[in-house]
Structure formats: structure tokens, C-alpha cells
Design a protein around this motif. Sequence first.
Motif, PDB file in Angstrom:
ATOM      1  N   ASP A 174      46.356  65.744  70.945  1.00 17.43           N
ATOM      2  CA  ASP A 174      45.860  66.904  70.206  1.00 17.43           C
ATOM      3  C   ASP A 174      44.336  66.854  70.239  1.00 17.43           C
ATOM      4  OD1 ASP A 174      45.139  68.884  68.407  1.00 17.43           O
ATOM      5  OD2 ASP A 174      46.778  68.448  67.007  1.00 17.43           O
ATOM      6  N   VAL A 175      43.758  67.433  71.272  1.00 17.92           N
ATOM      7  CA  VAL A 175      42.320  67.340  71.502  1.00 17.92           C
ATOM      8  C   VAL A 175      41.545  68.042  70.392  1.00 17.92           C
ATOM      9  CG1 VAL A 175      40.460  67.785  73.136  1.00 17.92           C
ATOM     10  CG2 VAL A 175      42.744  67.248  73.981  1.00 17.92           C
ATOM     11  N   ALA A 176      42.047  69.165  69.925  1.00 22.17           N
ATOM     12  CA  ALA A 176      41.354  69.901  68.865  1.00 22.17           C
ATOM     13  C   ALA A 176      41.274  69.074  67.592  1.00 22.17           C
ATOM     14  CB  ALA A 176      42.065  71.228  68.595  1.00 22.17           C
ATOM     15  N   GLU A 177      42.357  68.417  67.241  1.00 24.09           N
ATOM     16  CA  GLU A 177      42.367  67.585  66.036  1.00 24.09           C
ATOM     17  C   GLU A 177      41.434  66.389  66.195  1.00 24.09           C
ATOM     18  OE1 GLU A 177      43.182  66.209  62.246  1.00 24.09           O
ATOM     19  OE2 GLU A 177      43.547  68.166  63.163  1.00 24.09           O
ATOM     20  N   LEU A 178      41.458  65.777  67.375  1.00 24.84           N
ATOM     21  CA  LEU A 178      40.579  64.634  67.621  1.00 24.84           C
ATOM     22  C   LEU A 178      39.122  65.067  67.547  1.00 24.84           C
ATOM     23  CD1 LEU A 178      40.133  61.702  68.399  1.00 24.84           C
ATOM     24  CD2 LEU A 178      40.519  62.325  70.799  1.00 24.84           C
ATOM     25  N   ALA A 179      38.792  66.193  68.135  1.00 22.91           N
ATOM     26  CA  ALA A 179      37.416  66.687  68.090  1.00 22.91           C
ATOM     27  C   ALA A 179      36.977  66.951  66.655  1.00 22.91           C
ATOM     28  CB  ALA A 179      37.284  67.960  68.925  1.00 22.91           C
ATOM     29  N   ARG A 180      37.856  67.575  65.856  1.00 21.69           N
ATOM     30  CA  ARG A 180      37.509  67.878  64.458  1.00 21.69           C
ATOM     31  C   ARG A 180      37.251  66.597  63.671  1.00 21.69           C
ATOM     32  NH1 ARG A 180      41.351  72.120  64.989  1.00 21.69           N
ATOM     33  NH2 ARG A 180      43.038  70.740  64.301  1.00 21.69           N
ATOM     34  N   GLY A 181      38.134  65.627  63.819  1.00 25.83           N
ATOM     35  CA  GLY A 181      38.000  64.401  63.052  1.00 25.83           C
ATOM     36  C   GLY A 181      36.758  63.604  63.423  1.00 25.83           C
ATOM     37  N   LEU A 182      36.523  63.471  64.723  1.00 27.28           N
ATOM     38  CA  LEU A 182      35.350  62.703  65.158  1.00 27.28           C
ATOM     39  C   LEU A 182      34.057  63.410  64.778  1.00 27.28           C
ATOM     40  CD1 LEU A 182      36.399  61.470  68.738  1.00 27.28           C
ATOM     41  CD2 LEU A 182      36.469  60.200  66.575  1.00 27.28           C
ATOM     42  N   GLN A 183      33.987  64.704  65.018  1.00 26.32           N
ATOM     43  CA  GLN A 183      32.761  65.437  64.693  1.00 26.32           C
ATOM     44  C   GLN A 183      32.499  65.460  63.187  1.00 26.32           C
ATOM     45  OE1 GLN A 183      30.326  66.743  66.490  1.00 26.32           O
ATOM     46  NE2 GLN A 183      31.196  66.254  68.501  1.00 26.32           N
ATOM     47  N   ALA A 184      33.560  65.551  62.388  1.00 22.99           N
ATOM     48  CA  ALA A 184      33.380  65.587  60.938  1.00 22.99           C
ATOM     49  C   ALA A 184      32.772  64.296  60.416  1.00 22.99           C
ATOM     50  CB  ALA A 184      34.726  65.847  60.248  1.00 22.99           C
ATOM     51  N   GLY A 185      33.076  63.191  61.074  1.00 23.09           N
ATOM     52  CA  GLY A 185      32.563  61.916  60.603  1.00 23.09           C
ATOM     53  C   GLY A 185      31.132  61.624  61.002  1.00 23.09           C
ATOM     54  N   LEU A 186      30.612  62.305  62.016  1.00 23.93           N
ATOM     55  CA  LEU A 186      29.275  61.979  62.517  1.00 23.93           C
ATOM     56  C   LEU A 186      28.181  62.147  61.470  1.00 23.93           C
ATOM     57  CD1 LEU A 186      29.216  63.408  66.164  1.00 23.93           C
ATOM     58  CD2 LEU A 186      29.828  61.116  65.378  1.00 23.93           C
ATOM     59  N   ALA A 187      28.378  63.083  60.558  1.00 27.34           N
ATOM     60  CA  ALA A 187      27.356  63.304  59.526  1.00 27.34           C
ATOM     61  C   ALA A 187      27.210  62.094  58.609  1.00 27.34           C
ATOM     62  CB  ALA A 187      27.709  64.542  58.699  1.00 27.34           C
ATOM     63  N   GLY A 188      28.226  61.243  58.563  1.00 31.36           N
ATOM     64  CA  GLY A 188      28.198  60.080  57.682  1.00 31.36           C
ATOM     65  C   GLY A 188      27.655  58.820  58.328  1.00 31.36           C
ATOM     66  N   LEU A 189      26.993  58.945  59.472  1.00 35.75           N
ATOM     67  CA  LEU A 189      26.392  57.787  60.121  1.00 35.75           C
ATOM     68  C   LEU A 189      24.940  57.637  59.684  1.00 35.75           C
ATOM     69  CD1 LEU A 189      27.605  58.266  63.829  1.00 35.75           C
ATOM     70  CD2 LEU A 189      28.693  56.939  62.013  1.00 35.75           C
ATOM     71  N   ASP A 190      24.555  56.426  59.315  1.00 35.17           N
ATOM     72  CA  ASP A 190      23.159  56.117  59.020  1.00 35.17           C
ATOM     73  C   ASP A 190      22.506  55.720  60.346  1.00 35.17           C
ATOM     74  OD1 ASP A 190      20.710  55.178  58.240  1.00 35.17           O
ATOM     75  OD2 ASP A 190      21.459  53.682  56.834  1.00 35.17           O
ATOM     76  N   LEU A 191      21.609  56.538  60.832  1.00 36.60           N
ATOM     77  CA  LEU A 191      21.055  56.347  62.164  1.00 36.60           C
ATOM     78  C   LEU A 191      19.801  55.472  62.191  1.00 36.60           C
ATOM     79  CD1 LEU A 191      21.555  59.993  63.474  1.00 36.60           C
ATOM     80  CD2 LEU A 191      22.960  57.977  63.958  1.00 36.60           C
ATOM     81  N   ALA A 192      19.384  54.957  61.057  1.00 36.03           N
ATOM     82  CA  ALA A 192      18.199  54.102  61.011  1.00 36.03           C
ATOM     83  C   ALA A 192      18.386  52.892  61.924  1.00 36.03           C
ATOM     84  CB  ALA A 192      17.938  53.629  59.584  1.00 36.03           C
ATOM     85  N   GLY A 193      17.433  52.686  62.843  1.00 35.74           N
ATOM     86  CA  GLY A 193      17.510  51.551  63.758  1.00 35.74           C
ATOM     87  C   GLY A 193      18.515  51.739  64.876  1.00 35.74           C
ATOM     88  N   ARG A 194      19.010  52.959  65.056  1.00 37.74           N
ATOM     89  CA  ARG A 194      20.029  53.231  66.076  1.00 37.74           C
ATOM     90  C   ARG A 194      19.581  54.410  66.941  1.00 37.74           C
ATOM     91  NH1 ARG A 194      22.644  51.963  61.153  1.00 37.74           N
ATOM     92  NH2 ARG A 194      23.912  50.052  61.301  1.00 37.74           N
ATOM     93  N   PRO A 195      18.609  54.186  67.823  1.00 42.49           N
ATOM     94  CA  PRO A 195      17.995  55.295  68.566  1.00 42.49           C
ATOM     95  C   PRO A 195      18.913  56.005  69.545  1.00 42.49           C
ATOM     96  CG  PRO A 195      17.194  53.169  69.367  1.00 42.49           C
ATOM     97  CD  PRO A 195      17.956  52.900  68.106  1.00 42.49           C
TER      98      PRO A 195
END
Length: 271
Positions: free
Chosen positions: A104-125
Motif C-alpha cells: 500500500d504505497v499511499a499508506e506508506l507515503a502518508r505514514g513516513l511523510q507525517a513523521g518527518l516533521a518530528g525529526l530534530d535536524l540539529a547536527g544532521r545536515p
Amino acid sequence: MTLRRSFWHAVETIHHVVYFSPDAKAAFEAVGLKGSWMGYFASRSVALGTPPPEVVVATFHGFAPRMVHRALPSAWQLASRDDILAARLDLARSTIAPGFEGVDVAELARGLQAGLAGLDLAGRPLAAGHRALPVPDDDLAAVWHAASTLREFRGDSHLAVLTAAGIDGAAANVLAVAAGMAMDGQQQLRGWTDEEWAAGADRLRSRGWIGDDDSITEAGIIARTQIETDTDHATAAGISAEAVEHFSSVAALAVQASKQIVAAGIDPTGH
């Protein structure tokens, strides 16, 4: 709740097969780049803009600097950033598509993209550069975009652990080979001379991590295991609880796709 290593292996598989695609060299040469390695260094670092070779040496870590300098900054004069990004995304779509049958590509895309906002990118260029790229309109490419951000997120965390432990690029590769985590041809693949490789081995030997025959010691096994554990902890520390829930909700889909990619022979590393 924590994310299992199977999830991280899955997103890495989905991400990195684009660089192993038999079509990669032709795809990047079509936009002006020359040769496989220029295509690799330019297409992976292009998320950062058009960085100088020193930045790519710093963020990639495991490659001999001379390899990077042979490809950059020449690549940025030969091809535009937009063309490289477009070629990479088209290549990703065509390469991974066979591995997503029944997923289910649509479901996988939704779940992965939804989580990206919760990444702390400090020190992760590298992760930051990838997350900042526009999210593709189609689900398959959106999965690859998210998987790439996540792969580089853990990779950036791993690099921080390695450098904190005083492990340089050559020594990191020697240790990976000794631990059975990399191929015997890793030295040539990553561009290290015999002298640089031997010096890296000497640095590990002085710590008691490899023996005179370059085989890993018990202390080396413990150290390498600790590096992975510390990478897990550093990675987990930068992910919000909400993001973990999003990623966990689609982890089984990501693992299914990665297994099918391997089974289809798309990933030559067999990860």
C-alpha cells in the motif's frame, strides 16, 4: 516505543538502491555528469545545494577525500542542480517500483511523510537537506523522499558517534571489513591507498580492536556493537514520540517493500 533496526534497514534499502541501479550512470550522464562516481557524489550531495568537496568529505566521512575532489566541484559546472535532482527522482521511481508490488504505497507515503516533521535536524545536515526538498506529488517518489531523509538522519547520527569515538574514515572502513559488515573490496571502493588503509588498521590495532592479521578481536566486537547501540540512542533522541508512532504504523509496509526489493535483485548488497 522505539523503532526497530528492521525499520532502519528497510528505509536504507529503499533509499540506496538508486545509487546501485544499472541505469544510474546513463541517467546522470544524460544531464551532463561524467562517470559513475561523479554521478554518485553529485546526486547524493545535491540535497545540500552545490556544496564544495570539503563539505561532502565531511558529511560522507568514509570516502577518501581525493575521490570527492575528483568529482566536485566540477559536477556543478557540468549539470544544473535542478536537472540532477530530477534525474535522481526519476531514477528512484523506476528502480524501486518493482519492489512495491502488493504494498500500500499511499499508506506508506502518508505514514513516513507525517513523521518527518518530528525529526530534530540539529547536527544532521544530510537529513536536513533531504527533508527541505519539495515532497513529490506521486506516492512512490514521496516514499523515496521520506526514506532518503530517514536514511541520512540515522547516517548523520552514526557519523557523530564515529567522530566522537575518534574513528576516522579509513579506520571506520577497516573496522567494518573486520567485523564482516563490508566487502573485502571496501578499500578500493572507498578510494583509500594501501598506506592510508594500513595506517587506519594501525590505529585500530593500537586500541586492541583488531589483531596483527587485521581480524577483529573480542574488544573490537564489543566496541563495534557499542557504536551501533550508541547510534541507535543518538537517532532515537532526535525523533519525537508522535513521529515514532507514525513511522511504527507503517514499518511493516517498509519492511515488506525492502524484502521485495532484495528478492527482486534490485539491491546488489543484499541488505
